[in-house]
Design a protein around this motif. Structure first.
Motif, PDB file in Angstrom:
ATOM      1  N   VAL A 220      33.873  70.432  47.551  1.00 20.44           N
ATOM      2  CA  VAL A 220      35.170  69.770  47.756  1.00 20.44           C
ATOM      3  C   VAL A 220      35.778  70.152  49.107  1.00 20.44           C
ATOM      4  N   TRP A 223      35.657  67.336  51.570  1.00 17.71           N
ATOM      5  CA  TRP A 223      36.299  66.061  51.275  1.00 17.71           C
ATOM      6  C   TRP A 223      37.516  65.851  52.178  1.00 17.71           C
ATOM      7  N   ARG A 225      41.293  65.219  53.502  1.00 14.51           N
ATOM      8  CA  ARG A 225      42.503  65.926  53.072  1.00 14.51           C
ATOM      9  C   ARG A 225      43.783  65.151  53.371  1.00 14.51           C
ATOM     10  N   LYS A 226      44.806  65.456  52.602  1.00 12.06           N
ATOM     11  CA  LYS A 226      46.185  65.085  52.902  1.00 12.06           C
ATOM     12  C   LYS A 226      47.007  66.371  52.948  1.00 12.06           C
ATOM     13  N   ALA A 431      42.789  67.715  48.457  1.00 15.17           N
ATOM     14  CA  ALA A 431      41.690  66.748  48.559  1.00 15.17           C
ATOM     15  C   ALA A 431      42.231  65.414  48.068  1.00 15.17           C
ATOM     16  N   LYS A 432      42.348  64.436  48.981  1.00 12.74           N
ATOM     17  CA  LYS A 432      43.094  63.224  48.633  1.00 12.74           C
ATOM     18  C   LYS A 432      42.399  62.352  47.597  1.00 12.74           C
ATOM     19  N   ASP A 433      41.089  62.524  47.407  1.00 10.41           N
ATOM     20  CA  ASP A 433      40.421  61.756  46.359  1.00 10.41           C
ATOM     21  C   ASP A 433      40.701  62.333  44.972  1.00 10.41           C
ATOM     22  N   ILE A 434      41.199  63.571  44.903  1.00 10.08           N
ATOM     23  CA  ILE A 434      41.555  64.195  43.627  1.00 10.08           C
ATOM     24  C   ILE A 434      43.060  64.126  43.405  1.00 10.08           C
ATOM     25  N   PRO A 436      45.868  62.097  45.096  1.00  9.97           N
ATOM     26  CA  PRO A 436      46.219  61.079  46.096  1.00  9.97           C
ATOM     27  C   PRO A 436      47.702  61.058  46.456  1.00  9.97           C
TER      28      PRO A 436
END
Length: 461
Positions: A220, A223, A225-226, A431-434, A436
Motif C-alpha cells: 500500500v 499507492w 495518496r491524498k 491511500a486514496k483508493d482506500i 477517498p
C-alpha cells in the motif's frame, strides 16, 4: 581515497533502516509565510544557518565495498538544493492554496526520492503559494532533531533577537513520566512492560488488526495518496483537559483521535463493526532525557547524551471503536488510562534497543522485514512534534502555518501533528483508493474536539 574513507562516519542503525527500500522515509515540512518569498534573502539565510554547516547536511550517503552505508563530507552547492516553482500549483481557482500544496506534497510522498548525488535534503520554494517545503531524509534525524534544527534558523516575531521557545504539546505518547516509585508502581511497571513487549513481538510475527474500511497492508506504500489537514485549537484542548483529573494534552489528543476514528468508521461501515473493536496505531516516542526543543550544539556533540540522529522508540496504541454516546469525554478518560499504562512500561526503550540489536546481529534487511510486518499488522501511524509557542520569522518573513508529513507507509492512514502558536495542525496522509474522502475524516476529528468542548462548557454552566 584512503584519507576520505578514514573520515567517513557510519550511519546509525535507525539511519540504515530508513534507507531500506520498504522503509525509505522522507520528512516533508511545509511552512507557509505571510509575504512573498524573497529568493535571495532565503538563500542567504540558509547559507548562513547552522543547517548549512551541520555534518549530516554536508555529507553524501555512500556505500563501501561490503555495502555498508557511511556519511562522507562534501562541498554543498546551495543551488542544487533550492528548487524554485514560480507558477501556481493549480490552474483551477476553486482549489485553495493549502489544498494545492497538500496535493503537491501527496504526490512527492510516493514518487520523488531524494538523489544520492547530493546530501539528502532539498527545499522547494512555492512562490505563488508563499510556501517553503523542506524535504529531509529520515536517515539524517528524527522529528525532534529536525524541528530543533529548523527552529534554530528562525527568530521570534515579537523579538527577532531571540530564538523560538517550545511547549504545549508533547510527543504522541511521552516517554517515562516522573513519578514516585513504590513497590506497587514497580510491580505494575514490570507487568505492563512484559505485557506490551510480548504484544510487540506478536505484532512483528503474525498478530494483525481486523480488516476495516481504513486498513492498509503490504504494497500500500506504493499507492497514490491524498493529504489534508485537521486544525485543532490548543485552548480547546486545555479546556477539555481540565475536565479529566490529571489528564494531559496528549490524553485529549488521543481521545480526539479515538472519537474521530470511531465516527468515520461508523459512517463508512454502519452496523458492520462490533462495539469495542480494537484498531492499533503505531506511535513514535522521544527517548532523549530532555523533551521538546533541543540545544543544537549539544545534539551535535557526541558526548552530550542527547546526540543528533534518530533516538525514538515505538509504542502500540490501541483505538477501540465505540458508537456515539451522550458523553464524548469518556473517550479522553479511556485514552488517559491507556496512555498512563504505556508511560509506566518500558515498551519504548525496549523497541529501540531490540531494533539496534537486530541491526547489529542480522543487518538492516532482517530489521526492515520485522518493522515492515509491524506496519502491515497495525492500522495507522501517529507522530507528534512540539512546535513554537509564539509566532516566528524565517528569513524575516512571518510564518502562518507549519505542517509536517512523511513518505507513505503500508498504512492507509499516516498522521503527523505539529503545534504552532496556539494551533495544532494534524496532517492526514491517506491511500486514496482506500480512503477517498480524507476531508471527511479530518472533519470527524475537528467535530470530536468541538463536541468535547461543548460538553465541558455545558457541565461548567
Amino acid at each position: 581515497m584512503a584519507e576520505s574513507v578514514d573520515r567517513d562516519q557510519p550511519l546509525t542503525p535507525a539511519g540504515r533502516l530508513f534507507l531500506q527500500p520498504q522503509m525509505n522515509q522522507i520528512i516533508s515540512a511545509a511552512i507557509t509565510v505571510e509575504f512573498p518569498i524573497d529568493i535571495d534573502s532565503f538563500r542567504a539565510q540558509v547559507q548562513s544557518s547552522i543547517m548549512f554547516k551541520h555534518p549530516r547536511f554536508c555529507s553524501l550517503m555512500v556505500r563501501d565495498s561490503a555495502g555498508r552505508e557511511h556519511w562522507r563530507r562534501t562541498a554543498v552547492d546551495i543551488d542544487q538544493h533550492l528548487i524554485v516553482h514560480r507558477q501556481p500549483l493549480a490552474d483551477d481557482p476553486s482549489i485553495s492554496g493549502d489544498d494545492a500544496v497538500d496535493e503537491f506534497i501527496a504526490d512527492l510522498s510516493v514518487s520523488s526520492p531524494l538523489s544520492a548525488d547530493k546530501p539528502l535534503w532539498e527545499i522547494h520554494l512555492l512562490l505563488a503559494n508563499k510556501t517553503l517545503i523542506f524535504r529531509v531524509h529520515h536517515a539524517l534525524g528524527d522529528g525532534i532533531s529536525l524541528m530543533s534544527l529548523l527552529l534554530s534558523c528562525c527568530r521570534r516575531a515579537d523579538d527577532p533577537s531571540r530564538m523560538p521557545s517550545i511547549g504545549g504539546v508533547g510527543a504522541a505518547a511521552s516517554g517515562q513520566g516522573t513519578r514516585r516509585m513504590n513497590l506497587w508502581t514497580i510491580v505494575l511497571a514490570v507487568w505492563y512492560t512484559l505485557l506490551y513487549v510480548v504484544e510487540f513481538i506478536l505484532r512483528s510475527a503474525w498478530r494483525r488488526d481486523r480488516t476495516t474500511a481504513v486498513s492498509g497492508g503490504a504494497g500500500v506504500e506504493l499507492w497514490p495518496r491524498k493529504l489534508t489537514t485537521a486544525r485543532l485549537r490548543l485552548d480547546d484542548m486545555k479546556l477539555v483537559k481540565g475536565a479529566v483529573a490529571n489528564a494531559t494534552i496528549n490524553d485529549v489528543l488521543f481521545g480526539v483521535l479515538t472519537c474521530g476514528m470511531s465516527r468515520y468508521l461508523d459512517m463508512r461501515s454502519p452496523k458492520a463493526l462490533p462495539e469495542g473493536l480494537r484498531l492499533t496505531g503505531l506511535a513514535m516516542v522521544n527517548l532523549r532525557p530532555q523533551s521538546g526543543l533541543q540545544d543544537i550544539s549539544k545534539l551535535m556533540d557526541g558526548d552530550s547524551g542527547t546526540r543528533w540522529g534518530n533516538k525514538f522508540g515505538m509504542l502500540l496504541l490501541p483505538v477501540y471503536f465505540h458508537r456515539g454516546g451522550s458523553d464524548p469525554i469518556q473517550f479522553v478518560k479511556r485514552s488517559k488510562a491507556m496512555i498512563d499504562s504505556k508511560k509506566l512500561s518500558l515498551e519504548g526503550p525496549f523497541s529501540y534497543s531490540i531494533g539496534n540489536l537486530l541491526m547489529s546481529l542480522f543487518g538492516p534487511k532482517v530489521a526492515c522485514l520485522l518493522n515492515y510486518r509491524i506496519l502491515c499488522n497495525t492500522t495507522f501511524t501517529i507522530s507528534n512534534v512540539v512546535g513554537p509557542t509564539e509566532r516566528i520569522l524565517i528569513a524575516g518573513n512571518p510564518v502562518k502555518r507549519i505542517r509536517v508529513t512523511s513518505s507513505s507507509l503500508p498504512h492507509a492512514i499516516t498522521m503527523h501533528m505539529v503545534s504552532y502558536a496556539g494551533m495544532v495542525d494534524l496532517q492526514i496522509l491517506v491511500a486514496k483508493d482506500i480512503i477517498p474522502d480524507p476531508k471527511t475524516l479530518a472533519k470527524c476529528f475537528e467535530d470530536a474536539l468541538r463536541e468535547m468542548k461543548e460538553a465541558v462548557e455545558a457541565t461548567n454552566n
